[in-house]
Design a protein around this motif. Sequence first.
Motif, PDB file in Angstrom:
ATOM      1  N   LEU A 183       0.889  -1.215  -0.040  1.00 28.25           N
ATOM      2  CA  LEU A 183       0.259   0.028  -0.037  1.00 28.25           C
ATOM      3  C   LEU A 183       0.963   1.388  -0.045  1.00 28.25           C
ATOM      4  CD1 LEU A 183      -2.918  -0.889   2.539  1.00 28.25           C
ATOM      5  CD2 LEU A 183      -2.696  -1.334   0.273  1.00 28.25           C
ATOM      6  N   THR A 184       0.114   2.344  -0.349  1.00 28.90           N
ATOM      7  CA  THR A 184       1.001   3.584  -0.292  1.00 28.90           C
ATOM      8  C   THR A 184       0.991   3.944   1.275  1.00 28.90           C
ATOM      9  OG1 THR A 184      -1.164   5.070  -0.298  1.00 28.90           O
ATOM     10  CG2 THR A 184      -0.239   4.368  -2.490  1.00 28.90           C
ATOM     11  N   ARG A 185       2.033   5.020   1.480  1.00 33.65           N
ATOM     12  CA  ARG A 185       1.961   5.170   2.816  1.00 33.65           C
ATOM     13  C   ARG A 185       0.711   5.759   3.561  1.00 33.65           C
ATOM     14  NH1 ARG A 185       6.654   7.321   5.466  1.00 33.65           N
ATOM     15  NH2 ARG A 185       6.097   8.304   7.430  1.00 33.65           N
ATOM     16  N   ALA A 186      -0.057   6.451   2.917  1.00 33.98           N
ATOM     17  CA  ALA A 186      -1.110   7.156   3.356  1.00 33.98           C
ATOM     18  C   ALA A 186      -2.225   6.092   3.722  1.00 33.98           C
ATOM     19  CB  ALA A 186      -1.904   8.299   2.307  1.00 33.98           C
ATOM     20  N   GLU A 187      -2.424   5.233   2.743  1.00 33.18           N
ATOM     21  CA  GLU A 187      -3.486   4.307   2.957  1.00 33.18           C
ATOM     22  C   GLU A 187      -3.024   3.107   4.063  1.00 33.18           C
ATOM     23  OE1 GLU A 187      -4.846   2.725  -1.428  1.00 33.18           O
ATOM     24  OE2 GLU A 187      -2.746   2.323  -1.005  1.00 33.18           O
ATOM     25  N   ARG A 188      -1.715   3.196   4.109  1.00 30.10           N
ATOM     26  CA  ARG A 188      -1.165   2.082   5.095  1.00 30.10           C
ATOM     27  C   ARG A 188      -1.668   2.639   6.561  1.00 30.10           C
ATOM     28  NH1 ARG A 188       3.938   0.758   3.334  1.00 30.10           N
ATOM     29  NH2 ARG A 188       4.679   2.799   4.372  1.00 30.10           N
ATOM     30  N   GLU A 189      -1.217   4.052   6.533  1.00 27.59           N
ATOM     31  CA  GLU A 189      -1.509   4.616   8.076  1.00 27.59           C
ATOM     32  C   GLU A 189      -2.925   4.630   8.305  1.00 27.59           C
ATOM     33  OE1 GLU A 189       0.712   8.581   7.881  1.00 27.59           O
ATOM     34  OE2 GLU A 189       2.409   7.286   8.134  1.00 27.59           O
ATOM     35  N   THR A 190      -3.830   5.141   7.301  1.00 27.33           N
ATOM     36  CA  THR A 190      -5.199   4.896   7.675  1.00 27.33           C
ATOM     37  C   THR A 190      -5.406   3.622   8.171  1.00 27.33           C
ATOM     38  OG1 THR A 190      -5.760   4.840   5.256  1.00 27.33           O
ATOM     39  CG2 THR A 190      -6.318   6.796   6.629  1.00 27.33           C
ATOM     40  N   ARG A 191      -5.129   2.464   7.226  1.00 26.63           N
ATOM     41  CA  ARG A 191      -5.278   1.021   7.692  1.00 26.63           C
ATOM     42  C   ARG A 191      -4.990   0.622   8.940  1.00 26.63           C
ATOM     43  NH1 ARG A 191      -5.591  -3.353   4.146  1.00 26.63           N
ATOM     44  NH2 ARG A 191      -6.029  -2.182   2.181  1.00 26.63           N
ATOM     45  N   ILE A 192      -3.908   1.232   9.266  1.00 22.08           N
ATOM     46  CA  ILE A 192      -3.179   0.753  10.666  1.00 22.08           C
ATOM     47  C   ILE A 192      -4.164   1.469  11.643  1.00 22.08           C
ATOM     48  CG2 ILE A 192      -1.282   1.285  12.312  1.00 22.08           C
ATOM     49  CD1 ILE A 192       0.559   0.904   9.820  1.00 22.08           C
ATOM     50  N   ALA A 193      -4.344   2.736  11.788  1.00 22.14           N
ATOM     51  CA  ALA A 193      -5.072   3.270  12.707  1.00 22.14           C
ATOM     52  C   ALA A 193      -6.319   2.794  12.885  1.00 22.14           C
ATOM     53  CB  ALA A 193      -5.240   4.939  12.253  1.00 22.14           C
ATOM     54  N   HIS A 194      -6.954   2.256  11.778  1.00 25.66           N
ATOM     55  CA  HIS A 194      -8.345   1.770  11.965  1.00 25.66           C
ATOM     56  C   HIS A 194      -8.221   0.445  12.708  1.00 25.66           C
ATOM     57  CE1 HIS A 194     -12.292   0.255  10.715  1.00 25.66           C
ATOM     58  NE2 HIS A 194     -11.675  -0.993  10.183  1.00 25.66           N
ATOM     59  N   TYR A 195      -7.486  -0.373  12.466  1.00 18.54           N
ATOM     60  CA  TYR A 195      -7.400  -1.791  13.004  1.00 18.54           C
ATOM     61  C   TYR A 195      -6.903  -1.587  14.581  1.00 18.54           C
ATOM     62  CZ  TYR A 195      -9.080  -3.969   9.018  1.00 18.54           C
ATOM     63  OH  TYR A 195      -9.878  -4.443   8.050  1.00 18.54           O
ATOM     64  N   ILE A 196      -6.088  -0.818  14.766  1.00 12.37           N
ATOM     65  CA  ILE A 196      -5.402  -0.689  16.067  1.00 12.37           C
ATOM     66  C   ILE A 196      -6.877  -0.202  16.954  1.00 12.37           C
ATOM     67  CG2 ILE A 196      -4.233   1.086  17.528  1.00 12.37           C
ATOM     68  CD1 ILE A 196      -2.006   0.933  15.759  1.00 12.37           C
ATOM     69  N   LYS A 197      -7.811   0.716  16.249  1.00  9.44           N
ATOM     70  CA  LYS A 197      -8.655   1.132  17.085  1.00  9.44           C
ATOM     71  C   LYS A 197      -9.645  -0.046  17.268  1.00  9.44           C
ATOM     72  CE  LYS A 197     -11.956   5.053  17.150  1.00  9.44           C
ATOM     73  NZ  LYS A 197     -13.152   4.555  16.302  1.00  9.44           N
ATOM     74  N   LEU A 198      -9.991  -0.936  16.122  1.00 10.58           N
ATOM     75  CA  LEU A 198     -10.777  -1.965  16.287  1.00 10.58           C
ATOM     76  C   LEU A 198     -10.498  -2.890  17.426  1.00 10.58           C
ATOM     77  CD1 LEU A 198     -13.326  -3.175  14.605  1.00 10.58           C
ATOM     78  CD2 LEU A 198     -11.485  -4.725  13.366  1.00 10.58           C
ATOM     79  N   VAL A 199      -9.466  -3.100  17.705  1.00 11.67           N
ATOM     80  CA  VAL A 199      -8.689  -4.029  18.738  1.00 11.67           C
ATOM     81  C   VAL A 199      -8.669  -3.367  20.033  1.00 11.67           C
ATOM     82  CG1 VAL A 199      -7.893  -5.588  16.900  1.00 11.67           C
ATOM     83  CG2 VAL A 199      -6.192  -4.317  18.122  1.00 11.67           C
ATOM     84  N   GLY A 200      -8.853  -2.051  20.054  1.00 12.40           N
ATOM     85  CA  GLY A 200      -8.706  -1.325  21.390  1.00 12.40           C
ATOM     86  C   GLY A 200      -7.466  -1.249  21.788  1.00 12.40           C
ATOM     87  N   LEU A 201      -6.372  -0.832  20.710  1.00 10.26           N
ATOM     88  CA  LEU A 201      -5.191  -0.547  21.386  1.00 10.26           C
ATOM     89  C   LEU A 201      -4.715   0.596  21.377  1.00 10.26           C
ATOM     90  CD1 LEU A 201      -3.170  -3.790  20.093  1.00 10.26           C
ATOM     91  CD2 LEU A 201      -3.374  -3.373  22.546  1.00 10.26           C
ATOM     92  N   GLN A 202      -5.616   1.777  21.017  1.00 10.50           N
ATOM     93  CA  GLN A 202      -5.268   3.003  20.835  1.00 10.50           C
ATOM     94  C   GLN A 202      -4.235   3.570  22.014  1.00 10.50           C
ATOM     95  OE1 GLN A 202      -8.312   2.111  20.927  1.00 10.50           O
ATOM     96  NE2 GLN A 202      -9.790   3.737  20.381  1.00 10.50           N
ATOM     97  N   GLY A 203      -3.355   4.571  21.765  1.00  7.14           N
ATOM     98  CA  GLY A 203      -2.495   4.828  23.018  1.00  7.14           C
ATOM     99  C   GLY A 203      -1.168   3.953  23.065  1.00  7.14           C
ATOM    100  N   PHE A 204      -1.497   2.675  22.383  1.00  2.00           N
ATOM    101  CA  PHE A 204      -0.003   1.801  22.425  1.00  2.00           C
ATOM    102  C   PHE A 204       0.647   1.639  21.014  1.00  2.00           C
ATOM    103  CE2 PHE A 204      -2.712   0.775  26.137  1.00  2.00           C
ATOM    104  CZ  PHE A 204      -1.804   0.508  26.980  1.00  2.00           C
TER     105      PHE A 204
END
Lengths: 259, 260
Positions: A114-135
């Motif tokens: 993926l492009t950098r921007a796509e990758r970052e949104t994807r990462i943020a989405h799944y970190i949120k989905l599994v409740g690891l925000q802040g880590f």
Amino acid sequence: MQASTAKKAIDAKLRAKGIGMSFKRDGNTTAVLENIDLDVGEGEFLCLLGPSGCGKSTLLNIVAGFLEPTSGTVMIDGESVKGPDARRIFVFQERGVFPWLTVEGNVGFGLFRLTRAERETRIAHYIKLVGLQGFEKAYPQELSGGMKQRLEVARALAVKPDMLFLDEPFGALDSITRLIMRGELLRIWEAERKTIVFVTHDIEEAVQLADRVVVMSTRPARIQKIVEIDIPHPRDISSPRYLELRDGIFEEIGLAHKI
Amino acid sequence: MSSTAWTRRLERVVWPLLLGLVLLLAWHYSVAWTGSKVFPSPLDVRKGMAELARRGVLWGYIADSLRRVGVGFCSAMVVGIPLGLTLGWYPAASQVVNPLIQMVRPISPIAWIPISIVWFGVGERSAIFLIFLAALFPIVVAAMNGVRNVPSIFRRAGRNFGLSPLRLLATVVFPASLPQIIIGLRIALGIAWLVVVAAEMIAVDSGLGYLVIDARNSGKRYDLVVAAMLMIGLIGLGLDIGFRQLETVKAIRWGFRHEG
Ligand SMILES: Nc1ncnc2c1ncn2[C@@H]1O[C@H](COP(=O)(O)OP(=O)(O)OP(=O)(O)O)[C@@H](O)[C@H]1O
Ligand SMILES: [Mg+2]
């Protein structure tokens, strides 16, 4: 949302036919799997249940393409399985996360196309989905067992696979975390509708999670029975139907439900 | 940081320093009591060091030694890490090369001195070659074992995500073996420092190793000999401490035992 079994059989996502597996060791061959036929429907949550050492992991490794069976074929989406594939991710127990990468790095591991921007949104989405925000910037050694497990699930989901193979993913967790993780997995499954094959030797876990529970016999393992769990989510684990199904499986495995 | 952590840190510095002080005193009084004319006391050594600094050679010698180690060690790293990774990656290749490595490895770098003089002449390049040679093997062996010991679960996860072999090597196998490689590098650096001194005794006319030999040959200046020895030891200690800082980098730390 409960598709009929008949329909599932028609558009099977995964179709294993006549799977047999034997291992050679010190000149002896041990038959581990014998003539397993199994269909998994699109979007289905299937649990493989059986006594320890019967060959559940072996079967899961075969359908995931990590092991070649001695006999039989595995077809997914009409193609025969030749090896592991990024469309189908295998989740190990928490030990599978990469200790040299941060939470972000782990979740983004499979996203190198993926492009950098796509990758970052994807990462943020799944970190949120599994409740690891802040880590995001934390390393696995700074996480608890349950968090590592969620991280591994996020890493798997981030590549948007259509199937997940989970081999006793919550086996190493304490009973409270295990219960929470089951709820999380169901929530994610309902949001993303992956086809899931989940190995466990915990009867309660199987009945709480699965659309269908495949009960395997002792070695050489055959499919002893397939139990359809016709209770909608969220499941009331004290309802008579739940207890009936659970006790049915206990009997099937040959355990009196007393201690 | 809690105050107990602070005291623990302080203790880690204070006790070794105290031990050093006791040894210095013991050295001082044993020289005084025996009335030795040849063996220098700590004060003589200090005067010797001051003299070297005044003559302007101390820092130059240190820099020369460090430069030789730097060049030799870095080239060993550049050659050794890829070589070790490759050998670990292709077991067939290591089966061919490993006996050779194990045969060349026990030959002391000192034994290579005549050969290296034939190849590189007397001087800088010869010394650097010896250091390179000495540092190479621990690095190759560490990288090779590092790759072999990568848990299969990591390789499998990498394969599952559809990585090409090169990407698998770069993003899974290399970082997974990095802690072992770091240990190998640390051992190699220690050996490199050990060898630079030996190499300088023969091949060049500057550096701390040269100082040891030169001070003895020109007028039996044992104060300078001991001063050079002390500098060698202290710099070796410094290099090791510096290198150990790497082990605390978070992307590497998982491979080491840390109490905190
Ligand atoms: N690579 C192998 N070589 C030889 N025997 C093997 C190998 N892998 C598995 N086996 C054997 O196959 C049998 C089934 O193993 P498997 O790991 O599939 O069991 P399992 O049902 O997953 O058990 P558990 O619930 O304890 O994880 C075991 O008896 C094991 O000894
Ligand atoms: Mg298993």
